[in-house]
Design a protein around this motif. Sequence first.
Motif, PDB file in Angstrom:
ATOM      1  N   ASP A   1       0.815  -1.208   0.000  1.00  0.00           N
ATOM      2  CA  ASP A   1       0.000   0.000   0.000  1.00  0.00           C
ATOM      3  C   ASP A   1       0.851   1.262   0.000  1.00  0.00           C
ATOM      4  N   SER A   2       2.093   1.144   0.440  1.00  0.00           N
ATOM      5  CA  SER A   2       3.004   2.282   0.411  1.00  0.00           C
ATOM      6  C   SER A   2       3.931   2.171  -0.800  1.00  0.00           C
ATOM      7  N   TYR A   3       4.829   3.130  -0.951  1.00  0.00           N
ATOM      8  CA  TYR A   3       5.585   3.245  -2.193  1.00  0.00           C
ATOM      9  C   TYR A   3       7.077   3.380  -1.933  1.00  0.00           C
ATOM     10  N   ASN A   4       7.871   2.870  -2.893  1.00  0.00           N
ATOM     11  CA  ASN A   4       9.271   3.250  -2.983  1.00  0.00           C
ATOM     12  C   ASN A   4       9.307   4.645  -3.598  1.00  0.00           C
ATOM     13  N   ALA A   5       9.701   5.615  -2.802  1.00  0.00           N
ATOM     14  CA  ALA A   5       9.734   7.008  -3.264  1.00  0.00           C
ATOM     15  C   ALA A   5      11.167   7.515  -3.169  1.00  0.00           C
ATOM     16  N   LEU A   6      11.749   7.849  -4.301  1.00  0.00           N
ATOM     17  CA  LEU A   6      13.128   8.308  -4.388  1.00  0.00           C
ATOM     18  C   LEU A   6      13.140   9.690  -5.018  1.00  0.00           C
ATOM     19  N   TYR A   7      13.783  10.653  -4.360  1.00  0.00           N
ATOM     20  CA  TYR A   7      13.742  12.040  -4.832  1.00  0.00           C
ATOM     21  C   TYR A   7      15.132  12.668  -4.862  1.00  0.00           C
ATOM     22  N   ARG A   8      15.376  13.421  -5.929  1.00  0.00           N
ATOM     23  CA  ARG A   8      16.545  14.296  -6.001  1.00  0.00           C
ATOM     24  C   ARG A   8      16.107  15.711  -5.648  1.00  0.00           C
TER      25      ARG A   8
ATOM     26  N   GLU B   1      11.853  12.416  -9.533  1.00  0.00           N
ATOM     27  CA  GLU B   1      11.229  11.441  -8.652  1.00  0.00           C
ATOM     28  C   GLU B   1      11.166  10.062  -9.287  1.00  0.00           C
ATOM     29  N   TYR B   2      11.234   9.059  -8.435  1.00  0.00           N
ATOM     30  CA  TYR B   2      10.921   7.674  -8.770  1.00  0.00           C
ATOM     31  C   TYR B   2       9.882   7.244  -7.746  1.00  0.00           C
ATOM     32  N   TYR B   3       8.744   6.721  -8.199  1.00  0.00           N
ATOM     33  CA  TYR B   3       7.618   6.501  -7.283  1.00  0.00           C
ATOM     34  C   TYR B   3       6.838   5.270  -7.757  1.00  0.00           C
ATOM     35  N   LYS B   4       7.076   4.115  -7.105  1.00  0.00           N
ATOM     36  CA  LYS B   4       6.396   2.884  -7.506  1.00  0.00           C
ATOM     37  C   LYS B   4       6.158   1.998  -6.290  1.00  0.00           C
ATOM     38  N   ASN B   5       5.121   1.165  -6.374  1.00  0.00           N
ATOM     39  CA  ASN B   5       4.906   0.155  -5.338  1.00  0.00           C
ATOM     40  C   ASN B   5       4.797  -1.221  -5.965  1.00  0.00           C
TER      41      ASN B   5
ATOM     42  N   PRO C   1       4.900  14.345 -10.715  1.00  0.00           N
ATOM     43  CA  PRO C   1       3.448  14.429 -10.459  1.00  0.00           C
ATOM     44  C   PRO C   1       3.027  13.909  -9.098  1.00  0.00           C
ATOM     45  N   ASN C   2       3.732  12.924  -8.564  1.00  0.00           N
ATOM     46  CA  ASN C   2       3.320  12.378  -7.270  1.00  0.00           C
ATOM     47  C   ASN C   2       3.640  13.325  -6.130  1.00  0.00           C
ATOM     48  N   ALA C   3       4.773  14.015  -6.220  1.00  0.00           N
ATOM     49  CA  ALA C   3       5.093  15.033  -5.221  1.00  0.00           C
ATOM     50  C   ALA C   3       4.067  16.157  -5.267  1.00  0.00           C
ATOM     51  N   ILE C   4       3.682  16.558  -6.468  1.00  0.00           N
ATOM     52  CA  ILE C   4       2.674  17.613  -6.621  1.00  0.00           C
ATOM     53  C   ILE C   4       1.346  17.167  -6.011  1.00  0.00           C
ATOM     54  N   PHE C   5       0.951  15.948  -6.331  1.00  0.00           N
ATOM     55  CA  PHE C   5      -0.324  15.425  -5.840  1.00  0.00           C
ATOM     56  C   PHE C   5      -0.350  15.367  -4.312  1.00  0.00           C
TER      57      PHE C   5
END
Length: 431
Positions: free
Chosen positions: A273-280, A295-299, A370-374
Motif C-alpha cells: 500500500d506504500s511506495y518506494n519514493a526516491l527524490y533528487r 522522482e521515482y515513485y512505484k509500489n 506528479p506524485n510530489a505535486i499530488f
Amino acid sequence: MVEKEVNPHFEDFLFDWSTKFQFLVGGYGSSKSYHVALKLILKLLKEKRTALVVREVYDTHRDSTFSLLEELVIDLQLDDRIKCMSSPMQIRFPNGSKIIFKGMDKPAKLKSINNVSIVWIEECSEVKYAGFKELLGRLRHPTLKLHMILSTNPVGEDNWSFKHFFKDELNNRLILDDEDLYDQRTKVVNDTYYHHSTADDNIFLPESYIEQLEEMKEYDPDLYRIARKGRFGVNGIKVLPQFEVMAHEELEATLRRLPNPIKRVGMDFGFEDSYNALYRLVIDPNRKYLYIIWEYYKNKMTDDLTAEEIKEFKQTRELIRADSAEPKTIQFYKQQGFNMRAAKKFQGSRLQYTRKVKRFKKIICSDQCPNAIFELKTLTYKKDKNDIIIPDEFNIDPHSLSAIWYALDDYEVSDLKSPIDRYKQMAQRRR
C-alpha cells in the motif's frame, strides 16, 4: 394548474435535459437540492420513467431527499395523484413513473434495479468513486435518454468528484477549470452541464441567514469558502503553503544560475500500500529555497527490480539517505553497489523533520514530479477530536515528504544569518 415561483438562476436548469451529466455545486442555502427535486417531479410527470435517488447512507434519505420531494408534491397540490410511500420509501406517479431511494451502504440492493433512466446522487462527494462507477452501470434503459444528476457542497480538491469532473493533476487531466465555472456560473463541457450557486441565488432566504454565513469568515475560513462561496479548495491547514510548481525546463535554467547549490537524495521504502519514493533535491542555502527536481515513485516492486530501475545511482555514486526502519533493505542496496545510508530517526523526528521542511521560504517542484505535486500541494494536517491540528500527522500518508525528510538528514535550514550559520552551511556543502 399551480404556479410555482423558482429562483431565476435555476430556471434554465429546470428544463435542460440536453446532457447526460448535470453537476451542481454550491454553498449552503443555495437551493440546488430543491431545484433538482422539482426538476425530477416535472420530468416524471411528463414522461414515464424510473428515477433512482442515491445517498451514501440509506437512512439519511428520510429527512432529506424523500422529505423534500414529499413537501414539493404537497406544495404543488399533487398529493391526491402522486403517492409518497414511506415504507419502503418510494414515490409513484399516475403515469407509472416512480422514484426509488437507495443507499451505497447497502450496495447489494442495487442489483435488483432495472430500467433506471435517471439517477440523482445527492451529496455526491460523500459517495465513494467505486460507488459512482457502479451507479453508471445501473443507469440503463432500452429506449429513453439517460441522465445522471450530481449535487454537492464543495469539498477538498482531493475528492473524486473534483478530480473526475474538473481537474486531476496526478494524471494531468483537465476537464474544466473550476474558476471558470465560478465566473460564468453555468457551463457545458462535452456531455456535462455544470451549475454553480450560492446563497445569493436564493431569493427566498432571509438576510439573517446570509449574515450567519458571512460570520464564518472570521472563525472558520475553510467552512466560509464551502458554505458561503460554494468553492472547492483545500480543506484544513496546509502543511506547505510555500509549495509551488515550475516547468522543468525553467527549473533547470534556474538551477544553472545557483552559485552554491547543495544536492541531496532521499528514499522512502514501501511495497503493497506504500511506495518506494526516491527524490533528487537541490537546496539554495542563500535564499532558503528547496527544489524538487526528480522522482521515482512505484509500489509492488521487489528490491531487485527497484535496484535495476534506479541503477543510474550506482554509476553516479550519489549518496541516498534512506528510511532507517528498513536496515535489511539498506544493506541489500549497499551490497548491490549503491551509496546508501540510514537517515536518523528518533522520538519526535517526524515533527522535527516537518518543521525543517517548513522553514524553507519556497519549495519549488518540477512539473515532471506528479506524485510530489499530488501529495504536497494540498497536504493538510490531521485534527484531533477537539479540532486541534496534530503537527506530525496528515490527511494522507505522503511518501514524497518522507523521502524529503530523509534527504535533509543532518541539514539545517538556518533562521539567522550569523557567522556560525555560514560556517554550518560551508560544512554541509562539503558532505
